[in-house]
Scaffold this active site. Structure first.
Site, PDB file in Angstrom:
ATOM      1  N   SER A 180      -9.515  -2.421  -1.385  1.00 48.38           N
ATOM      2  CA  SER A 180     -10.984  -2.401  -1.414  1.00 48.38           C
ATOM      3  C   SER A 180     -11.507  -2.825  -2.786  1.00 48.38           C
ATOM      4  O   SER A 180     -10.791  -2.786  -3.787  1.00 48.38           O
ATOM      5  CB  SER A 180     -11.487  -0.998  -1.076  1.00 48.38           C
TER       6      SER A 180
HETATM    7  C1  LIG Z   1      -9.754  -1.278   3.479  1.00 47.03           C
HETATM    8  S1  LIG Z   1      -8.129  -0.894   3.965  1.00 47.03           S
HETATM    9  C2  LIG Z   1      -7.768   0.551   2.995  1.00 47.03           C
HETATM   10  C3  LIG Z   1      -7.505   0.277   1.556  1.00 47.03           C
HETATM   11  C4  LIG Z   1      -6.639   1.328   0.905  1.00 47.03           C
HETATM   12  N1  LIG Z   1      -7.266   2.616   0.835  1.00 47.03           N
HETATM   13  C5  LIG Z   1      -6.138   0.868  -0.456  1.00 47.03           C
HETATM   14  O1  LIG Z   1      -6.330   1.567  -1.444  1.00 47.03           O
HETATM   15  O2  LIG Z   1      -5.514  -0.194  -0.490  1.00 47.03           O
HETATM   16  C6  LIG Z   1      -8.348  -0.145   5.559  1.00 47.03           C
HETATM   17  C7  LIG Z   1      -7.054   0.328   6.155  1.00 47.03           C
HETATM   18  O3  LIG Z   1      -7.343   1.140   7.284  1.00 47.03           O
HETATM   19  C8  LIG Z   1      -6.266   0.994   8.172  1.00 47.03           C
HETATM   20  N2  LIG Z   1      -6.631   1.510   9.496  1.00 47.03           N
HETATM   21  C9  LIG Z   1      -7.339   0.897  10.472  1.00 47.03           C
HETATM   22  N3  LIG Z   1      -7.456   1.702  11.537  1.00 47.03           N
HETATM   23  C10 LIG Z   1      -6.804   2.846  11.219  1.00 47.03           C
HETATM   24  C11 LIG Z   1      -6.579   4.052  11.911  1.00 47.03           C
HETATM   25  N4  LIG Z   1      -7.054   4.250  13.147  1.00 47.03           N
HETATM   26  N5  LIG Z   1      -5.857   5.014  11.296  1.00 47.03           N
HETATM   27  C12 LIG Z   1      -5.381   4.831  10.047  1.00 47.03           C
HETATM   28  N6  LIG Z   1      -5.564   3.706   9.346  1.00 47.03           N
HETATM   29  C13 LIG Z   1      -6.280   2.732   9.927  1.00 47.03           C
HETATM   30  C14 LIG Z   1      -5.949  -0.473   8.123  1.00 47.03           C
HETATM   31  O4  LIG Z   1      -4.654  -0.740   8.614  1.00 47.03           O
HETATM   32  C15 LIG Z   1      -6.139  -0.766   6.639  1.00 47.03           C
HETATM   33  O5  LIG Z   1      -4.914  -0.709   5.970  1.00 47.03           O
END
Ligand SMILES: C[S@@+](CC[C@H](N)C(=O)[O-])C[C@H]1O[C@@H](n2cnc3c(N)ncnc32)[C@H](O)[C@@H]1O
Length: 396
Positions: free
Chosen positions: A71
């Site tokens: 992000s």
């Molecule tokens: C914007 S990224 C997060 C960035 C992360 N916090 C970092 O520091 O790199 C959003 C993440 O949410 C995950 N995601 C999507 N749906 C999800 C779910 N139902 N449960 C857990 N993770 C999920 C995606 O795979 C993705 O890796």
């Protein structure tokens, strides 16, 4: 002298200076966490300058759409300030991604705290584990799973943070909070995504402590929620508020019937479509919807607000009439036979926004209760599948 663009420590120091200057990272602990944590180790293969730019970095792309990213640092800082994790806290992060935010969280909760971080994608979790090891971070309990369900076996949590957008407030998250705990999530409200920090009150109501605008990838899995937009006609999409069902075929027809332009003072900016006036109209005016077109050029007969990826506006549909906010010149454009009726309704909404003191996302208070529960206060009601929200200016 080392090129500051390629030296990680210098690049990191410059990024953190920017986060402080812009008021995103405020508390010393958050500043220290960003200074201490080598973001580039969570983005292997990404040039140092890009790893430390204040931009989101896509890390997984499927069919041209990013499904994971590191992000944007300024948004991460804003959210860490909203979350306020403290030493000793148990924190659940939903959306582990690269593992970078989890690493920042471990510094903020310290050795007496606990960070559990879950991602729905096994490969991403494996990568996050490698990044954390490379950065020498221990103490993140990484899980593969659907964060829509939380991680019940390690509950309760003082803080739950989603780093992925959600359409709803799920009861699983509320059930896994400690009394007085905080749930921070990018939540769809009136079609806009808002980073809402909710505190759990003793009466079970979630009450927002802070609200900010944001733009995150959306949840996959059980919490995916409905599509963000609906097709109107080729090149045109509509975003309708929760529960609304406007006749989009009629809207499509009326777009070919531009009527009078009612000029008004004050130019609209891109942000006004998603925040401030646009958000207010979506929440309070029956028939409001956002219209989005991929056309970079002005469609003939009316003008929409440029968004960088096309044009967008907020409009109000009534039977046989439409009114849309336009810019260049700014005002309200009527469409269709009953366009003037729609104009009056849209203008009443604009007047009400001014009368309320021109509230933006950050000025709102949002209350959330389970679907079907008694309304916890007064304001615009947003009905979700699992929750109901009440949104009003904080000072009301
Ligand atoms: C914007 S990224 C997060 C960035 C992360 N916090 C970092 O520091 O790199 C959003 C993440 O949410 C995950 N995601 C999507 N749906 C999800 C779910 N139902 N449960 C857990 N993770 C999920 C995606 O795979 C993705 O890796």
């Amino acid at each position: 002298m080392t090129d500051p663009g390629s030296d990680p420590a210098q690049a990191r120091a410059r990024l953190v200076r920017g986060l402080r200057t812009h008021g995103c990272a405020i508390t010393p602990a958050v500043v220290e966490a960003f200074l201490a944590m080598p973001r580039h180790l969570f983005l292997p293969g990404v040039p140092i300058a890009d790893a430390y730019a204040d931009e989101a970095v896509p890390t997984q792309v499927v069919d041209g759409v990013a499904t994971s990213s590191a992000s944007q640092p300024s948004m991460m800082a804003i959210m860490l300030e909203q979350l306020a994790p403290a030493p000793g806290h148990r924190v659940l992060e939903i959306g582990a991604g690269t593992g970078y935010n989890a690493a920042l969280l471990t510094r903020l909760v310290g050795p007496s705290g606990r960070v559990v971080s879950v991602d729905i994608d096994e490969e991403l979790v494996e990568r996050a584990a490698r990044h954390l090891a490379e950065a020498g971070v221990t103490g993140v309990d990484l899980r593969v799973g659907d964060g829509a369900l939380g991680v019940p076996d390690a509950a309760p949590y003082d803080r739950i943070v989603l780093t992925v957008g959600s359409w709803d407030v799920r009861p699983e998250w509320v059930a896994q909070l400690t009394p007085g705990g905080r749930l921070l999530l990018p939540l769809t409200v009136g079609g806009s995504q808002l980073s809402v920090a909710f505190d759990l009150r003793p009466d079970g109501v979630l009450e927002s402590r802070s609200v900010r605008s944001c733009a995150f990838i959306r949840l996959r899995g059980a919490g995916a929620g409905p599509e963000a937009t609906e097709p109107v006609r080729p090149g045109w999409l509509a975003q309708v508020p929760e529960g609304a069902q406007p006749d989009l075929d009629l809207v499509a027809t009326m777009l070919d019937e531009p009527g009078k332009l009612h000029r008004s003072a004050g130019a609209l900016e891109r942000a006004d479509v998603w925040d401030g006036l646009g958000l207010w109209l979506m929440l309070t005016v029956p028939g409001a919807l956002r219209l989005l077109t991929s056309d970079a050029e002005d469609p003939p007969g009316y003008w929409l607000v440029p968004t960088g990826q096309g044009r967008a506006t907020v409009a109000v549909a009534v039977p046989d009439g439409l009114a849309a906010l336009v810019t260049e010149p700014s005002g309200v454009r009527a469409f269709g036979a009953q366009g003037e009726t729609a104009v009056r309704r849209l203008r009443a909404g604009i007047d009400a926004w001014y009368a309320a003191g021109c509230p933006h996302a950050a000025d709102l208070r949002i209350l959330a209760v389970p679907a079907g529960a008694a309304l916890p206060g007064e304001g615009a009601v947003v009905e979700k599948e699992l929750s109901r929200l009440v949104v009003a200016p904080a000072r009301a």
